[in-house]
Design an enzyme around this catalytic site. Sequence first.
Site, mmCIF file in Angstrom:
data_model
loop_
_atom_site.group_PDB
_atom_site.id
_atom_site.type_symbol
_atom_site.label_atom_id
_atom_site.label_comp_id
_atom_site.label_asym_id
_atom_site.label_seq_id
_atom_site.Cartn_x
_atom_site.Cartn_y
_atom_site.Cartn_z
ATOM 1 C CB THR A 1 -34.167 -43.953 26.424
ATOM 2 O OG1 THR A 1 -35.129 -44.145 27.409
ATOM 3 C CG2 THR A 1 -32.974 -44.366 26.982
ATOM 4 C CB SER B 1 -48.278 -32.109 37.300
ATOM 5 O OG SER B 1 -47.579 -31.046 36.837
ATOM 6 C CB SER B 2 -47.278 -31.068 32.145
ATOM 7 O OG SER B 2 -46.111 -31.820 31.844
ATOM 8 C CE1 TYR C 1 -36.014 -33.764 27.285
ATOM 9 C CE2 TYR C 1 -36.405 -32.592 25.422
ATOM 10 C CZ TYR C 1 -36.471 -33.809 26.324
ATOM 11 O OH TYR C 1 -37.599 -34.800 25.669
ATOM 12 C CB ALA D 1 -42.279 -32.793 41.833
ATOM 13 C CG ASP E 1 -43.402 -37.430 30.897
ATOM 14 O OD1 ASP E 1 -42.733 -38.440 31.033
ATOM 15 O OD2 ASP E 1 -43.125 -36.193 31.026
HETATM 16 P P1 ADP Z 1 -44.093 -31.651 35.561
HETATM 17 O O1 ADP Z 1 -44.910 -32.257 34.439
HETATM 18 O O2 ADP Z 1 -42.925 -32.360 35.678
HETATM 19 O O3 ADP Z 1 -45.022 -31.589 36.656
HETATM 20 P P2 ADP Z 1 -44.060 -29.475 34.036
HETATM 21 O O4 ADP Z 1 -43.331 -28.126 34.047
HETATM 22 O O5 ADP Z 1 -43.913 -30.208 32.534
HETATM 23 O O6 ADP Z 1 -43.863 -30.270 35.020
HETATM 24 O O7 ADP Z 1 -45.825 -29.096 34.042
HETATM 25 C C1 ADP Z 1 -46.203 -28.227 35.278
HETATM 26 C C2 ADP Z 1 -47.249 -27.119 34.544
HETATM 27 O O8 ADP Z 1 -48.494 -27.779 34.200
HETATM 28 C C3 ADP Z 1 -47.675 -26.356 35.470
HETATM 29 O O9 ADP Z 1 -46.886 -25.109 35.722
HETATM 30 C C4 ADP Z 1 -49.076 -25.908 35.136
HETATM 31 O O10 ADP Z 1 -48.854 -25.054 34.010
HETATM 32 C C5 ADP Z 1 -49.521 -27.280 34.648
HETATM 33 N N1 ADP Z 1 -50.383 -27.907 35.632
HETATM 34 C C6 ADP Z 1 -49.941 -29.086 36.448
HETATM 35 N N2 ADP Z 1 -51.027 -29.390 37.090
HETATM 36 C C7 ADP Z 1 -51.958 -28.477 37.141
HETATM 37 C C8 ADP Z 1 -52.976 -28.097 37.737
HETATM 38 N N3 ADP Z 1 -53.709 -28.931 38.887
HETATM 39 N N4 ADP Z 1 -53.788 -27.052 37.512
HETATM 40 C C9 ADP Z 1 -53.323 -26.235 36.436
HETATM 41 N N5 ADP Z 1 -52.303 -26.155 35.876
HETATM 42 C C10 ADP Z 1 -51.587 -27.444 36.031
HETATM 43 MG MG MG Z 2 -44.329 -32.167 32.367
#
Ligand code: ADP
Ligand code: MG
Length: 379
Positions: A32, A124-125, A221, A120, A169
Amino acid sequence: MSVLAEFEALYGVEPEGIWAAPGRVNLIGEYTDFNDGFVMPLALPHTAVAAVARRTDGTLRVHSADIEGGIVQLDVSALEPLASTDWAAYPAGVVWALREAGHPVTGADIHLASTVPTGAGLSSSAALEVVTALALNDLFGLGLSRPELAVVAQRAENAFVGVPCGVMDQMASACAAEGHALFLDTRDLSYRQVPFDLAAQGLRLLVVDTRVKHALGDGAYAARRAGCEAGARALGVRALREVPYVHLPDALARLSDESVRRYVTHVVSDNHRVERTIALLDAGDARAVGPVLTEGHASLRDDLRVSCPELDLAVEAANAAGALGARMTGGGFGGSAIVLVEERAAAAVSAAVEKAFAEAGFAAPRIFPAVPSEGARRL
Ligand code: ADP
Ligand code: MG
């Protein structure tokens, strides 16, 4: 070794500070955010932590404790958008986006370490971007607000790394409050902290990480996004957020493309599910959110078609074992599901999901509670 000690070992000086920014799960309101709609994420206890010191010589050095390969050294005035999708593009993209907006970021030494699982669907990004943005905001005295930092972080991901994500996010990571879900209107980034104290109500929200890696870059997407934009154009609105749920049947009657009709159905109904969830939480009835989650999953699976067998099984098995409701969360095609359960049923529901995965021949999922946690902060 601590992040502080690692920074000193890497760069030979003390950091000027240490910051943390969390990953998130989205309770409701999926796909959304690029339709100017509503979302309701909450921050996880898992964070990206950054130790940072300023530099004045135009050099940016970044290092991650979680990636092999040592320090990446860049020149802040020579940062090129879309040149690399390597991990360093995330913090470098934030420096680029800040400088593009006219902020005097003259370089930095950055050491990162994160407990947010990557890939996941737990952002994390965004955690990496937001922790970098907050640290540089503090150190260079930029005076940007939390929503402004989230927009800088999103711009880094969209324009520098090249991932067409919405702003949810980054807003969740930058603005969430402990014990609350963040009700966010992505049209104007206005938000409200909605009390979501699960433990006090004897409830638990489980995250089921299917360990299937999502890959939003594969065009699915972008296709959903383009379909939603086509739907808005055909309906004569700026964004699908402007289609009220009660007008959905009329709107569908005016659309001919089958996939656009399905996408519009999802977005308009999921926006409505956010409003229903808010009303339930404001009324103190978190239990009743369960069936809304399960409805949302059916729409993501059947209308938007962004689920996968592992996510469907997690939802089915959890509900069959007595969960209050469940759905996939995040971009889909893998990643994580969330399950709302009575605290006393959490162990049995987790065990049932694990058993179902084993019987289906899927890799063992990682299951943990989503405790609504604090957004980005200086430590
Ligand atoms: P999500 O945000 O759902 O976890 P994404 O594909 O958007 O997945 O982002 C993951 C990417 O972010 C990883 O492939 C890496 O490039 C970067 N990343 C995430 N955590 C770390 C970390 N601790 N150190 C370095 N790069 C990271
Ligand atoms: Mg991400």
